[in-house]
Design a protein around this motif. Sequence first.
Motif, PDB file in Angstrom:
ATOM      1  N   UNK A  67       0.953  -1.192   0.003  1.00  8.53           N
ATOM      2  CA  UNK A  67      -0.072   0.047   0.038  1.00  8.53           C
ATOM      3  C   UNK A  67       0.725   1.199   0.024  1.00  8.53           C
ATOM      4  N   UNK A  68       0.392   2.191  -0.722  1.00  4.35           N
ATOM      5  CA  UNK A  68       1.119   3.551  -0.764  1.00  4.35           C
ATOM      6  C   UNK A  68       0.880   3.983  -2.107  1.00  4.35           C
ATOM      7  N   UNK A  69       1.815   5.138  -2.196  1.00  2.00           N
ATOM      8  CA  UNK A  69       2.129   5.792  -3.374  1.00  2.00           C
ATOM      9  C   UNK A  69       3.309   5.632  -4.057  1.00  2.00           C
ATOM     10  N   UNK A  70       2.967   5.073  -5.426  1.00  3.54           N
ATOM     11  CA  UNK A  70       3.974   4.739  -6.478  1.00  3.54           C
ATOM     12  C   UNK A  70       3.760   5.254  -7.592  1.00  3.54           C
ATOM     13  N   UNK A  89       0.560   6.424  -8.956  1.00  6.32           N
ATOM     14  CA  UNK A  89      -0.045   5.213  -8.638  1.00  6.32           C
ATOM     15  C   UNK A  89      -0.328   5.040  -7.524  1.00  6.32           C
ATOM     16  N   UNK A  90      -1.508   4.642  -7.203  1.00  9.59           N
ATOM     17  CA  UNK A  90      -1.990   4.351  -5.784  1.00  9.59           C
ATOM     18  C   UNK A  90      -2.271   2.856  -5.657  1.00  9.59           C
ATOM     19  N   UNK A  91      -1.836   2.391  -4.650  1.00  7.67           N
ATOM     20  CA  UNK A  91      -1.846   0.857  -4.343  1.00  7.67           C
ATOM     21  C   UNK A  91      -2.460   0.570  -3.108  1.00  7.67           C
ATOM     22  N   UNK A  92      -3.553  -0.257  -3.058  1.00 10.52           N
ATOM     23  CA  UNK A  92      -4.310  -0.365  -1.909  1.00 10.52           C
ATOM     24  C   UNK A  92      -4.313  -1.938  -1.602  1.00 10.52           C
ATOM     25  N   UNK A  93      -3.749  -2.397  -0.658  1.00 13.65           N
ATOM     26  CA  UNK A  93      -3.543  -3.961  -0.304  1.00 13.65           C
ATOM     27  C   UNK A  93      -4.329  -4.339   0.838  1.00 13.65           C
ATOM     28  N   UNK A  95      -4.953  -7.964   2.694  1.00 16.88           N
ATOM     29  CA  UNK A  95      -4.418  -9.350   2.761  1.00 16.88           C
ATOM     30  C   UNK A  95      -3.646  -9.666   1.398  1.00 16.88           C
ATOM     31  N   UNK A  96      -4.075 -10.405   0.985  1.00 15.97           N
ATOM     32  CA  UNK A  96      -3.176 -11.029  -0.160  1.00 15.97           C
ATOM     33  C   UNK A  96      -3.665 -10.141  -1.354  1.00 15.97           C
ATOM     34  N   UNK A  97      -4.692  -9.474  -1.434  1.00 16.95           N
ATOM     35  CA  UNK A  97      -5.203  -8.812  -2.684  1.00 16.95           C
ATOM     36  C   UNK A  97      -4.914  -7.373  -2.750  1.00 16.95           C
ATOM     37  N   UNK A  98      -4.584  -6.832  -3.786  1.00 18.91           N
ATOM     38  CA  UNK A  98      -4.372  -5.350  -4.061  1.00 18.91           C
ATOM     39  C   UNK A  98      -4.992  -5.102  -5.192  1.00 18.91           C
ATOM     40  N   UNK A  99      -5.137  -3.361  -5.164  1.00 13.26           N
ATOM     41  CA  UNK A  99      -5.881  -2.642  -6.304  1.00 13.26           C
ATOM     42  C   UNK A  99      -4.783  -1.691  -6.544  1.00 13.26           C
ATOM     43  N   UNK A 100      -4.760  -1.449  -7.906  1.00 11.61           N
ATOM     44  CA  UNK A 100      -3.939  -0.301  -8.546  1.00 11.61           C
ATOM     45  C   UNK A 100      -4.898   0.703  -9.057  1.00 11.61           C
ATOM     46  N   UNK A 101      -4.665   2.099  -8.847  1.00 10.36           N
ATOM     47  CA  UNK A 101      -5.180   2.919  -9.556  1.00 10.36           C
ATOM     48  C   UNK A 101      -4.399   3.915 -10.176  1.00 10.36           C
ATOM     49  N   UNK A 102      -4.215   4.327 -11.206  1.00 11.41           N
ATOM     50  CA  UNK A 102      -3.100   5.169 -11.960  1.00 11.41           C
ATOM     51  C   UNK A 102      -3.937   6.508 -12.289  1.00 11.41           C
ATOM     52  N   UNK A 103      -3.474   7.797 -12.030  1.00  8.17           N
ATOM     53  CA  UNK A 103      -4.091   8.798 -12.624  1.00  8.17           C
ATOM     54  C   UNK A 103      -3.786   9.439 -14.026  1.00  8.17           C
ATOM     55  N   UNK A 104      -4.348  10.145 -14.553  1.00  6.04           N
ATOM     56  CA  UNK A 104      -3.987  10.586 -15.900  1.00  6.04           C
ATOM     57  C   UNK A 104      -2.493  11.179 -15.950  1.00  6.04           C
ATOM     58  N   UNK A 105      -1.765  10.936 -16.764  1.00 11.76           N
ATOM     59  CA  UNK A 105      -0.264  11.492 -16.805  1.00 11.76           C
ATOM     60  C   UNK A 105      -0.521  12.908 -17.407  1.00 11.76           C
ATOM     61  N   UNK A 106      -1.327  13.091 -18.607  1.00  8.85           N
ATOM     62  CA  UNK A 106      -1.550  14.611 -19.048  1.00  8.85           C
ATOM     63  C   UNK A 106      -3.012  14.781 -19.416  1.00  8.85           C
ATOM     64  N   UNK A 107      -3.527  15.963 -19.699  1.00  3.52           N
ATOM     65  CA  UNK A 107      -4.866  15.984 -20.005  1.00  3.52           C
ATOM     66  C   UNK A 107      -5.401  14.896 -21.113  1.00  3.52           C
ATOM     67  N   UNK A 108      -6.683  14.365 -21.023  1.00  5.70           N
ATOM     68  CA  UNK A 108      -7.247  13.436 -21.801  1.00  5.70           C
ATOM     69  C   UNK A 108      -7.220  13.888 -23.106  1.00  5.70           C
TER      70      UNK A 108
END
Length: 121
Positions: A67-70, A89-93, A95-108
């Motif tokens: 978990x944390x900011x990557x 990249x935001x990582x939320x863990x 137990x043994x499962x983790x979720x990743x969410x990446x924000x946009x690098x530049x405007x859509x």
Amino acid sequence: MIRRRRAELGMSQAQLAAAAGVDTRQIRRYEAGEQQPLLSVAIAIADALKISISQLAGKIDHDLDLSGDWWASWQTWKDGMPRVDTHPLDVVQRAERWQLTADRAIPVEEGSYRWRGEGRL
């Protein structure tokens, strides 16, 4: 495992009991090894402790927490030209499962996007 995880979370036996919907005396019995919870109670306890049933049963014993900011980066193409995008990249863990969410690098409108992923250790 119940006692250890409860202590990691800073929970009292009464708080765990309330979160799992059982009597505090039952939590004491489980922690003392006097009784084993029924499956439905074990699921409620695992959920309250934010761990899996496998961890509650002692089958998975790791302290790895990602978990944390990557940052993530990869090469993409736009108008026939390569470019490297970097994304927070935001990582939320849990137990043994983790979720990743990446924000946009530049405007859509410039070709970037947001993405999500998940995995299991």
